[in-house]
Design an enzyme around this catalytic site. Structure first.
Site, PDB file in Angstrom:
ATOM      1  N   ASP A 407       0.853  -1.189   0.000  1.00  0.00           N
ATOM      2  CA  ASP A 407       0.000   0.000   0.000  1.00  0.00           C
ATOM      3  C   ASP A 407       0.893   1.245   0.000  1.00  0.00           C
ATOM      4  O   ASP A 407       2.118   1.143   0.179  1.00  0.00           O
ATOM      5  CB  ASP A 407      -0.879  -0.054   1.268  1.00  0.00           C
ATOM      6  CG  ASP A 407      -1.900   1.057   1.308  1.00  0.00           C
ATOM      7  OD1 ASP A 407      -2.241   1.591   0.236  1.00  0.00           O
ATOM      8  OD2 ASP A 407      -2.350   1.405   2.420  1.00  0.00           O
ATOM      9  N   GLU A 410       2.667   4.911  -4.001  1.00  0.00           N
ATOM     10  CA  GLU A 410       2.684   5.847  -5.151  1.00  0.00           C
ATOM     11  C   GLU A 410       4.036   6.558  -5.291  1.00  0.00           C
ATOM     12  O   GLU A 410       4.374   6.863  -6.438  1.00  0.00           O
ATOM     13  CB  GLU A 410       1.543   6.857  -5.018  1.00  0.00           C
ATOM     14  CG  GLU A 410       0.174   6.239  -5.223  1.00  0.00           C
ATOM     15  CD  GLU A 410      -0.269   5.322  -4.073  1.00  0.00           C
ATOM     16  OE1 GLU A 410       0.195   5.551  -2.946  1.00  0.00           O
ATOM     17  OE2 GLU A 410      -1.032   4.384  -4.319  1.00  0.00           O
ATOM     18  N   ASP A 485      -8.860   3.926  -2.100  1.00  0.00           N
ATOM     19  CA  ASP A 485      -9.779   4.369  -1.044  1.00  0.00           C
ATOM     20  C   ASP A 485     -11.064   4.978  -1.606  1.00  0.00           C
ATOM     21  O   ASP A 485     -11.202   6.195  -1.736  1.00  0.00           O
ATOM     22  CB  ASP A 485      -9.084   5.385  -0.138  1.00  0.00           C
ATOM     23  CG  ASP A 485      -7.915   4.758   0.606  1.00  0.00           C
ATOM     24  OD1 ASP A 485      -7.845   3.510   0.672  1.00  0.00           O
ATOM     25  OD2 ASP A 485      -7.077   5.514   1.111  1.00  0.00           O
TER      26      ASP A 485
HETATM   27  C1  GLC Z   1      -4.566   3.386   2.882  1.00  0.00           C
HETATM   28  C2  GLC Z   1      -5.061   2.190   2.081  1.00  0.00           C
HETATM   29  C3  GLC Z   1      -6.091   1.440   2.880  1.00  0.00           C
HETATM   30  C4  GLC Z   1      -5.499   1.028   4.213  1.00  0.00           C
HETATM   31  C5  GLC Z   1      -4.978   2.252   4.974  1.00  0.00           C
HETATM   32  C6  GLC Z   1      -4.252   1.879   6.253  1.00  0.00           C
HETATM   33  O1  GLC Z   1      -5.575   4.322   3.037  1.00  0.00           O
HETATM   34  O2  GLC Z   1      -5.528   2.552   0.822  1.00  0.00           O
HETATM   35  O3  GLC Z   1      -6.530   0.323   2.160  1.00  0.00           O
HETATM   36  O4  GLC Z   1      -6.448   0.382   4.988  1.00  0.00           O
HETATM   37  O5  GLC Z   1      -4.081   2.976   4.140  1.00  0.00           O
HETATM   38  O6  GLC Z   1      -3.183   1.036   6.016  1.00  0.00           O
END
Ligand code: GLC
Length: 801
Positions: A407, A410, A485
């Site tokens: 995650d 980017e 998200d």
């Molecule tokens: C980001 C991710 C989400 C995750 C969060 C905490 O917002 O996109 O899926 O739960 O981080 O790790």
């Protein structure tokens, strides 16, 4: 020309007349007298690469997107110098390069149709700020031309009239018009006069695409740096364009383990251990199938990657083992930001070995993410990727984690206006040092690649399973993905449907959304409708942020739980069908979802449809996207289709109202299809499957279907230990034949097929298997005709009375 509004332009520059031509095997060089060279590579008869330099020499040719396994080679290549142009002809395409201005026109070699034509063609602007050029290409856009692709753009499937940027961006609670979001897939398919072509602009700088938005007869793409370097694919079938792009940028290296196609439950965050167990045991208690449970960032010690919070998870190895014994595979999140902490081994190793990204003047790239101030590994350095892969040893080999979720790659940086690294950050780029301007779009891809390599090594002999948020073209080789998200709204359900289809037509089929919405809380009805859609998305996971209440199938009311269970069960029944489709995806790039335009481009009705899609090859699904609906209108593509729920036959080629109360959704099966089904299991491998059901949908005519099986995990299938059963269906008015041709060396664990024939127009008189009649006494003749046969039949012949 597309106006560049951000930079005061010195003016666009263009190639001048061609003064020289040279051929070097499959590469053709056209040189203009102002130092522009066009390098035209004939990759395949239907695939050309166009690459331009403005300074007389080309940079090192390096791409993260293109796979070394791409098919190359052509049957025919002829070059002719004509008075006004050079003419390059393959067996599929004829390409004219104008001598006076280097403009390109591409024709179908057989019927001479003009497929694609430069408008301004290649041009550029010098970049005063950074050096190099802003490189641009403009093409003619015709009336009635449609455009598709471009990855995860959350808007209408047909891109015509829109402009988009490509710069992977953390986009919490994005909306329909947010652009860009998490992924950069600079590939689109154009469709005109019933013929489809594709363009892949392999340039990792921030790029933009304008589909007849600024000027109604011009489609352009441009980038803030790098080369004008694009691939042109010719179909004329859109499906062939998508498969050809997928072949070039890579099919997934492996099948996923079968469990990864099951249902996944996730939340930010399930902790401590007792909470995780409460969730998993409720699935089992309520008999809702589920294969994977996720640990979000709170499993770590202060959000330090590769550590555990021992208060919440005192003995992760034991927990993971216990979960596995109950059929749950544990997937853990790993982010790129490494907390600055001199006591933390990952940080220390990274520092000692000089693995972290640095700013142009030598300081470390410091940025805030969940753990506070972090440094970030330079995943574009092969040595760093190797190190990163090694970090997974304990997590995978020792603790037994079965999948990793990448995650924030980017990379996302908090509390800064651009949400990511500044442009000046330096990257190795596999030995082609550059700034973040060039590496930004592939940073997440390289992180996922390093993660994949680690998992592949330590999960062996099982197959790796990785998920990523950020991606560039080619990332599908290593990992699955989700759409980031989103929000618990009906509009986001529409977006999720678009995004999964768009990703599939952009070569990246193994994708899904956060079911129910990540931000905010859905009502039971929205959650139910979203689960229904999710059944038909290759990646099938519920995820939500922690601060909006619960989002498990039982968090609403009992009706919701029952309907959700029913739909997840359908997914589990369809696993062999989806697995077979996945085989075709890794084998030749066949997209797992086909938007109607991809399915039937000749029917112009499909060009602006958004909601209906084909799951695999033979199932038509259409989500209900509005509250309080008792059904919906939808377009049924041409052909005859069986309503999945009641076997009613509908004739396609028109819009139709389809009943679908909250416990249903529009699902249709193509006539002639043979759909393989598993019995319902609570998780993959719960049951030893001795019998597979084949739902046979009668048709007057012929149809092909397949069933792929292997050990559901492991690499044996790559050595021929798989079983591919090709079924040929032939239906006539008084008899029906199913022929079976088998490939592969795998001895499938099932012994029999339960044949269920839908829509048979005659009463059964005789059934012959390989020319021998079988007794009819165990045949159910009311409703579905159903009987059991040995799996290895070659010909099943049913005669009427
Ligand atoms: C980001 C991710 C989400 C995750 C969060 C905490 O917002 O996109 O899926 O739960 O981080 O790790």
């Amino acid at each position: 020309m597309i106006v560049n509004t951000e930079l005061e332009s010195k003016g666009d520059l263009f190639p001048s007349k061609i003064i020289n031509f040279k051929k070097d095997v499959d590469k053709l060089y056209f040189s203009a007298d102002n130092d522009v060279i066009l390098e035209l590579t004939v990759v395949r008869d239907s695939l050309l690469r166009f690459r331009y330099t403005t300074v007389g020499t080309f940079d090192n040719d390096f791409s993260y997107a293109i796979t070394k396994y791409a098919s190359i080679g052509y049957n025919k290549l002829e070059i002719e110098e004509k008075e006004t142009c050079y003419e390059v002809t393959t067996s599929k395409l004829r390409c004219e390069i104008s001598k006076k201005d280097m403009k390109v026109s591409i024709y179908d070699a057989k019927d001479g149709t003009l497929i694609n034509q430069d408008e301004g063609g290649f041009h550029w602007e010098e970049s005063y700020e950074f050096g190099g050029n802003i490189v641009k290409m403009s093409k003619v856009s015709n009336n009635g031309e449609s455009y598709f692709g471009l990855g995860d753009k959350p808007n209408h499937l047909n891109l015509k009239g829109k402009r988009y940027d490509n710069w992977v961006t953390d986009s919490y609670a994005f909306g329909k018009d947010t652009d860009p979001i998490y992924k950069t897939i600079p590939f689109y398919t154009g469709l005109h006069h019933g013929k489809a072509y594709g363009i892949f602009f392999d340039n990792t700088f921030k790029s933009s695409f304008d589909f007849a938005h600024e000027r109604r007869n011009v489609t352009s793409f441009w980038s803030q740096g790098g080369e004008m370097n694009y691939y042109f694919f010719y179909g004329p079938k859109m499906n062939d364009v998508v498969e050809s792009y997928t072949d070039l940028t890579g099919k997934p290296h492996h099948l996923p383990p079968l469990w990864a196609l099951g249902f996944h439950q996730c939340k930010w965050s399930y902790y401590p251990e007792s909470k995780v167990k409460e969730i998993t045991s409720t699935f089992r208690k309520l008999k809702i199938p589920c294969d994977a449970i996720y640990l979000d960032i709170d499993y770590m010690e202060g959000f330090r990657c590769f550590t555990w919070n021992k208060e919440y998870f005192p003995d992760p190895k034991r927990m993971v083992k216990e979960l596995l014994a109950d059929g749950f595979k544990t997937v853990a999140i790993i982010d790129p930001g490494i907390k600055i902490d001199k006591e933390y081994s990952v940080f220390k190793e990274g520092l000692e070995n000089d693995y972290f990204c640095k700013r142009a003047d030598g300081d470390y790239m410091k940025g805030k993410v969940w753990p506070g101030e972090c440094y970030f590994p330079d995943f574009t350095n092969p040595e760093v990727r190797e190190w990163w892969s090694g970090l997974f040893q304990e997590l995978i080999e020792d603790i037994g984690i079965k999948g990793v979720w990448n995650d924030m790659n980017e990379p996302a940086v908090m509390e800064v206006p651009n949400k990511t690294f500044p442009d000046d950050v330096r990257h190795d780029y596999d030995g082609n040092p550059c700034s973040h301007r060039k590496a930004h779009n592939i940073y997440g891809m390289q992180m996922a690649r390093a993660t994949y390599q680690g998992l592949k090594k330590y999960s062996y002999p099982k197959r790796p399973f990785v998920i990523t948020r950020s991606a560039y073209s080619g990332t599908q080789r290593y990992t699955s993905t989700w759409t980031g998200d989103n929000v618990a709204t009906w509009e986001h359900l529409w977006i999720a449907n678009i995004q999964a289809q768009r990703m599939a037509m952009s070569g990246f089929s193994f994708a899904g959304s956060d079911i129910g919405g990540f931000a905010e809380q859905p009502q039971g009805e929205l959650f139910t409708r979203w689960i229904q859609l999710g059944v038909f998305h290759p990646f099938f996971r519920v995820h939500s942020s922690g601060d909006h209440g619960d989002q498990e199938p039982w968090a609403f009311d009992e009706d919701v739980t029952d309907i959700v269970r029913k739909f997840i069960e359908i997914r589990y029944q369809l696993l062999p069908y989806l697995y077979t489709a996945f085989w075709n995806y890794i084998d030749h790039g066949a997209p797992l979802l086909k938007s109607l335009v991809l399915y039937d481009q000749e029917d112009v009705q499909t060009h602006y449809r958004t909601d209906e899609f084909i799951f695999g090859e033979q199932i038509l699904a259409c989500p209900v996207l509005e509250p309080n609906a008792k059904g919906r209108r939808m377009y049924i593509p041409k052909g005859n289709w069986y309503n999945f729920w009641n076997d009613e036959i509908v004739i396609g080629g028109k819009e139709k109202w389809v009943d679908a109360d909250i416990d249903s959704m529009p699902i249709f099966i193509k006539e002639g299809a043979i759909i393989p089904k598993f019995p319902i299991q609570q998780y993959v491998g719960e049951k030893e499957i001795k019998e597979i059901t084949l739902d046979v949908y009668y048709k007057k005519g012929k149809e092909k279907s397949q069933l792929f099986s292997d050990a559901n995990d492991g690499f044996d299938y790559t050595k021929g230990r798989y079983s591919l059963r090709n079924f040929r269906f032939t239906g006539k008015s008084k008899d029906l034949i199913i022929n079976q041709y088998k490939e592969g060396k795998f001895a499938a664990p099932y012994d029999t097929f339960k044949i269920q024939i839908h829509g048979l127009p005659f009463e059964i008189g005789v059934i012959q298997i390989d020319n021998e009649s079988i007794a009819l006494d165990h045949l159910k003749v009311d409703g579905i005709h159903s009987f059991v046969v040995d799996k290895d039949f070659s010909e099943l012949h049913i005669f009427s009375i």
